[in-house]
Scaffold this motif. Sequence first.
Motif, short mmCIF file in Angstrom:
data_model
loop_
_atom_site.label_atom_id
_atom_site.label_comp_id
_atom_site.label_asym_id
_atom_site.label_seq_id
_atom_site.Cartn_x
_atom_site.Cartn_y
_atom_site.Cartn_z
N UNK A 60 -3.29 1.46 1.04
CA UNK A 60 -2.11 1.46 0.18
C UNK A 60 -0.84 1.75 0.99
N UNK A 61 -0.95 2.72 1.92
CA UNK A 61 0.20 3.01 2.78
C UNK A 61 0.57 1.78 3.61
N UNK A 62 -0.46 1.12 4.15
CA UNK A 62 -0.21 -0.04 5.01
C UNK A 62 0.45 -1.17 4.23
N UNK A 63 0.11 -1.25 2.95
CA UNK A 63 0.70 -2.26 2.07
C UNK A 63 2.23 -2.10 2.04
N UNK A 64 2.66 -0.87 1.76
CA UNK A 64 4.09 -0.60 1.72
C UNK A 64 4.72 -0.78 3.08
N UNK A 65 4.00 -0.31 4.11
CA UNK A 65 4.53 -0.36 5.47
C UNK A 65 4.72 -1.81 5.93
N UNK A 231 9.41 0.72 -2.48
CA UNK A 231 8.00 0.36 -2.67
C UNK A 231 7.10 1.16 -1.72
N UNK A 232 7.58 1.33 -0.48
CA UNK A 232 6.81 2.12 0.48
C UNK A 232 6.65 3.55 -0.04
N UNK A 233 7.72 4.07 -0.66
CA UNK A 233 7.64 5.41 -1.24
C UNK A 233 6.63 5.46 -2.38
N UNK A 234 6.63 4.41 -3.20
CA UNK A 234 5.66 4.33 -4.30
C UNK A 234 4.23 4.36 -3.76
N UNK A 235 4.00 3.56 -2.70
CA UNK A 235 2.67 3.52 -2.10
C UNK A 235 2.29 4.90 -1.59
N UNK A 236 3.25 5.59 -0.94
CA UNK A 236 2.96 6.92 -0.41
C UNK A 236 2.63 7.89 -1.55
N UNK A 237 3.34 7.73 -2.67
CA UNK A 237 3.07 8.58 -3.83
C UNK A 237 1.65 8.41 -4.34
N UNK A 238 1.22 7.14 -4.47
CA UNK A 238 -0.14 6.86 -4.93
C UNK A 238 -1.15 7.41 -3.92
N UNK A 239 -0.85 7.19 -2.64
CA UNK A 239 -1.70 7.70 -1.58
C UNK A 239 -1.87 9.21 -1.67
#
Lengths: 357, 339
Positions: A60-65, A231-239
Amino acid sequence: MDMLKKFAGSSLFLPVVALLVLLVFNTIFVDGFLSIQLTEDGRLYGRLVDILNRSCSLIILALGMTFVIATSGIDISVGAVVAISAAVVCTMIGGRGDGVAQMPMALAVLAAIGVGVLCGMWNGLLVAKFKIQAVVATLILMTAGRGVAQLMTEGQIITVYYKPFEYIAGFLPGMPLPTNIFIALAMVLLVAVLMKKTSIGLFVQSVGINATAARYAGINVTLVIFLVYAFSGLCAGVSGLIESSLIRAADANNAGLNMEMDAILAVALGGTLLSGGKFYIGGSVIGAITIQTLTTTMYALGVSADQLPVVKAIAVVIICLIQSKKAQEMFDAWKARRMSKQNGKKTSVDGKVAEQA
Amino acid sequence: MKKIIALLLAAAMMVVAAGCGGEQSASSGSGSGSGGKQITMGFSQIGAESEWRTANTESIKQAAKDAGINLQFSDAQQKQENQIKAIRSFIAQGVDIIAFVPIVETGWDTVLKEAKDAKIPVIVVDRDVKVSDDSLYVAKIGTDSVKEGNNVFKWIDEYMAKEKKTPRDGGSQYNVVVLEGTVGSSVAIRRQEGFKDAMAKSANAGKYNLLASQTGEFTRQKGQEVMESFLKSYGPKIDILFAHNDDMALGAIQAIEKAGLKPGKDITIISIDGVKGMFQAMIDGKANCTVECNPLQGPLLMETAKKILAGEKVEKLVYVDEGVFPADVAAKTLPERKY
């Protein structure tokens, strides 16, 4: 055969090969690597499930990254945002020993993701609006974020005893796979559909290749950059949710530690250039799984603790070399030279040549 | 009446004068001290980074009060320069004795030399210092990581005999897996050393087999991940888990549950530190024992300080008592735990 050829030419080919090499190595050297059992209560149990389970937050992090890097930016704050999100969800649910939630879990989950998005928007504001260099802008949150998380947890590790909290990264009753695998799958699919059906991907890519040209073409560059960081922040939140649910606790010091580097590595392994432009979502996902497979391999082989980083580094170098175009050209040239030498001699080394081929 | 007001004023001024270093402990001594000269101790604490450290501070403040020692407390807020400043100000004030918890090992030579020149004895508390000349401090008070490792093995040996456990794989040896702390940290090295030493010297050494040992970096996350892998590799064999700290054990417990085994029953679990979470796990029957790493160093510190000032000889290394808390006392002990 045609399909195989087509696949060999696709961007996914090299990352998949790297992962396959690792998996084959494991199958040979680790006992029962591929074995998956079904437990009595209908859960799948095995190393492959572990790898998927543990790589979810990295995927998920890589997705945002991937998007951030595609705009030729970088987000090194994601690890700290993971810690913040974990701190938010755990402090809101609370660490009561009797397993009662202080606040409804749905609210806590939304708040954690919301805080992640806020952090991402802050990064986006600095990079897109104030044109601060991405490394510097996200460095701020990287160093300060962990402090924020510490402040929220008051420096303690908050353990959550509320049962449903563990379902996020654990098994819902009756499900064969842990929930976080479905979460990761859903996010990847969502992104894939957005790429296919809308022109967001094209916008991001053109911003990465040449922002000025993109602006002349009528793309709102500032908005695109702002959104990729959000979006990267969103991914980090889910992570962060997944990471905290895995251990059922918020550990502000260690949650998401060094994960930003792993996420960047995953994107790089996936074939996306750090200079921006063309990007490969599928590659990043495979890259993230590769990194986790590597870690699991090290533990399975029983590499001793003090040698672990060295062995891991060597493995990463080999994986990168497999994927390097230049290294491949050199290998091909070497092979061709060898072949011509042997053909020239015309001696009885046919067996050896066959072996080589 | 006037006298009382004057006394109060004087006390207030003292608080203000000394309070610039940070938090000030309530010194009750000044009014009541009738017999003998009251001892003044300057103490520099690192900060308040964990529950453990907070308990450490509380213990020292309380012990000073009980011993009738006037404590000048200074909080360094995780900075060495603050500690050095505090020690210099203690020297300038002419306290009787200085004690401090060094935040890092090096860089103390100059300031300790100043203290020595001023003929003020120094006690190092809890952590280690590296100085060119050992006479720069009089004594070191702390926890004994080697002994903690020793205690772990001793407890396991007694417990296995008492419970008449048999190895799960049906063999003749108990299989032990270890979750080590951060690679290279002195605590991890010494705990492992103490554990292995005790095992090697034990009469029952042949009964135990060290199956695997891997770092879990002192965190729950890694403890869980490494244990998951141990379970896949040696699932039905593992009898005993020794974790270098409680957090890794807590992570491992979750991994063991996920594998469908019963932590605390199928696999005997012991770790070091004695944090509240571990006590909770023991009450729930999911862990078996924790060996304390004792932060309550105050009383010993005050006792040692008094001995030094009375001219008695003290050991260079003084260790606090550390308890072993098996699961059957957990429920009773938890409410009394200070950290």
